[in-house]
Enzyme design. Sequence first.
Site, mmCIF file in Angstrom:
data_model
loop_
_atom_site.group_PDB
_atom_site.id
_atom_site.type_symbol
_atom_site.label_atom_id
_atom_site.label_comp_id
_atom_site.label_asym_id
_atom_site.label_seq_id
_atom_site.Cartn_x
_atom_site.Cartn_y
_atom_site.Cartn_z
ATOM 1 N N HIS A 185 15.910 -8.838 -1.234
ATOM 2 C CA HIS A 185 15.720 -10.109 -0.543
ATOM 3 C C HIS A 185 16.880 -11.031 -0.920
ATOM 4 C CE1 HIS A 185 11.593 -9.197 0.805
ATOM 5 N NE2 HIS A 185 11.510 -8.528 -0.338
ATOM 6 N N ARG A 195 17.598 -13.784 1.007
ATOM 7 C CA ARG A 195 17.074 -15.108 1.360
ATOM 8 C C ARG A 195 17.918 -15.908 2.356
ATOM 9 N NH1 ARG A 195 12.167 -13.652 -0.236
ATOM 10 N NH2 ARG A 195 11.751 -13.850 -2.474
ATOM 11 N N ASN A 208 12.936 -11.224 6.084
ATOM 12 C CA ASN A 208 12.144 -12.458 6.017
ATOM 13 C C ASN A 208 12.997 -13.657 5.627
ATOM 14 O OD1 ASN A 208 12.427 -11.327 3.462
ATOM 15 N ND2 ASN A 208 10.393 -11.965 2.757
ATOM 16 N N ASN A 220 3.767 -8.542 -5.382
ATOM 17 C CA ASN A 220 3.013 -7.894 -4.310
ATOM 18 C C ASN A 220 3.761 -6.644 -3.851
ATOM 19 O OD1 ASN A 220 1.346 -7.275 -2.163
ATOM 20 N ND2 ASN A 220 2.000 -8.965 -0.879
ATOM 21 N N ASP A 240 13.117 -4.263 -4.670
ATOM 22 C CA ASP A 240 12.317 -5.370 -4.137
ATOM 23 C C ASP A 240 12.709 -6.675 -4.836
ATOM 24 O OD1 ASP A 240 10.543 -6.806 -2.617
ATOM 25 O OD2 ASP A 240 8.732 -6.006 -3.560
ATOM 26 N N GLY A 266 6.649 -12.087 -6.659
ATOM 27 C CA GLY A 266 7.990 -11.534 -6.663
ATOM 28 C C GLY A 266 8.697 -11.610 -7.997
#
Length: 436
Positions: free
Chosen positions: A53, A55, A85, A271, A298, A317
């Site tokens: 991620h 961002r 995302n 998660n 992740d 996270g």
Amino acid sequence: MSIRIIGAQLPDGTSADLFVENGRFVAESPTGAQSIDAAGLLALPGLVDLHTHLREPGFEQSETVLTGSRAAAIGGFTAVFAMANTLPVQDTASVVEQVRSLGERHGYVTVRPIGAVTAGLAGEQLSEIGAMAQSRAQVRVFSDDGHCVHDALLMRRALEYVTTFGGVVAQHAQDPRLTLGAQMNEGALSNELGLAGWPAVAEESIIARDVLLAQHVGARLHVCHVSTAGSVDVIRWAKARGVDVTAEVTPHHLLLTEELARSYDSRFKVNPPLRRDEDVLALREALADGTIDIVATDHAPHPVEAKECAWDEAANGMVGLESALSVVHASVVQGGLLDWSDIARVLSSKPAEIGRLAGYDAAFSAGSPANLTLYDPTASRTFARSDLRGKGVNSPYLGRELPGRVITTIHDGYLTVSDGELVDADTVSRSGGARG
């Protein structure tokens, strides 16, 4: 840049000198090459993370392509796949092209955007899958990670669509109805702590459905962050039936357990959640026997205020790029389950294959792109904030003793990490490599 690497240990246990010129490995030492003494260091193909991620765009307070790629480089990675995302969501050709361009301008590593499966990650209609695949970004991996593609018909249509260009759907397996308000793994400990539970069946049931859908339409399916022993059983069954399914496990699910939730330290809130000892052992064994194909971080950075708060209010996270290789070393190499050739496969060549990224193998063949990590397997360190190079400091390993250290990272023939430190962005830019 020309580089001569002297006396590196290869993943198969042999040693060799390696030569780099014009961004590729070459058979003979180039004239005037910079020499690196690699005695005692392990040469691994550059690591590839299929689940990062970054961002950006939209959440630059958490991470940017530049800061995330610095974290990746210091961890030995030379390529990352950036999850969708963002804001705007990576669900159109223009947004994925923007992310790829950000990687080309600012990245210490190769950045490949992952396209969203559904528009806005809303789970209601398919995104512009074909346009993203045909764009300059050439997207081949699609995921709504953070959100499960829960509608079976939408999932079927997505799987059918990606078969037309050799793509893959990477599913975040979580039945949303079974995990409303979930805070940690469901079981005796969640009852004791008074925290809402995240049952293993919420993951396992989605995986079971999706492998059957993938088999039915003849598509590739990738399962993100597998976390339970039951999920391992389902994937093993599916592979035995010939389903074209691959799966990943995170470093933290290979090492950490739900017991850490007793501290109510939200660094351990993630998660899918940390699971039982039995699940950790099953995941390690599945990685060793090939049921689980790869390790993916992740990497999920958050602002301090999103993590340093009450457990039930904290974001899910953990950051993981800087620590991944050391954690995998601790969890499966030191225990004798995997050797370094296996690590080259699960952290480099296989994730590159799944993501359709060429040029990653442990042979360092002449003519192949020069992506390389030199790792000291005999070193050890107490992991600290000073080891982090991204914006996120939400690492579950702070204060923990970890083995090994990345000494050198070479991306497309350019040094991005030297003697354990990032190469200055301006220096690398003048060389034509990563840009800051």
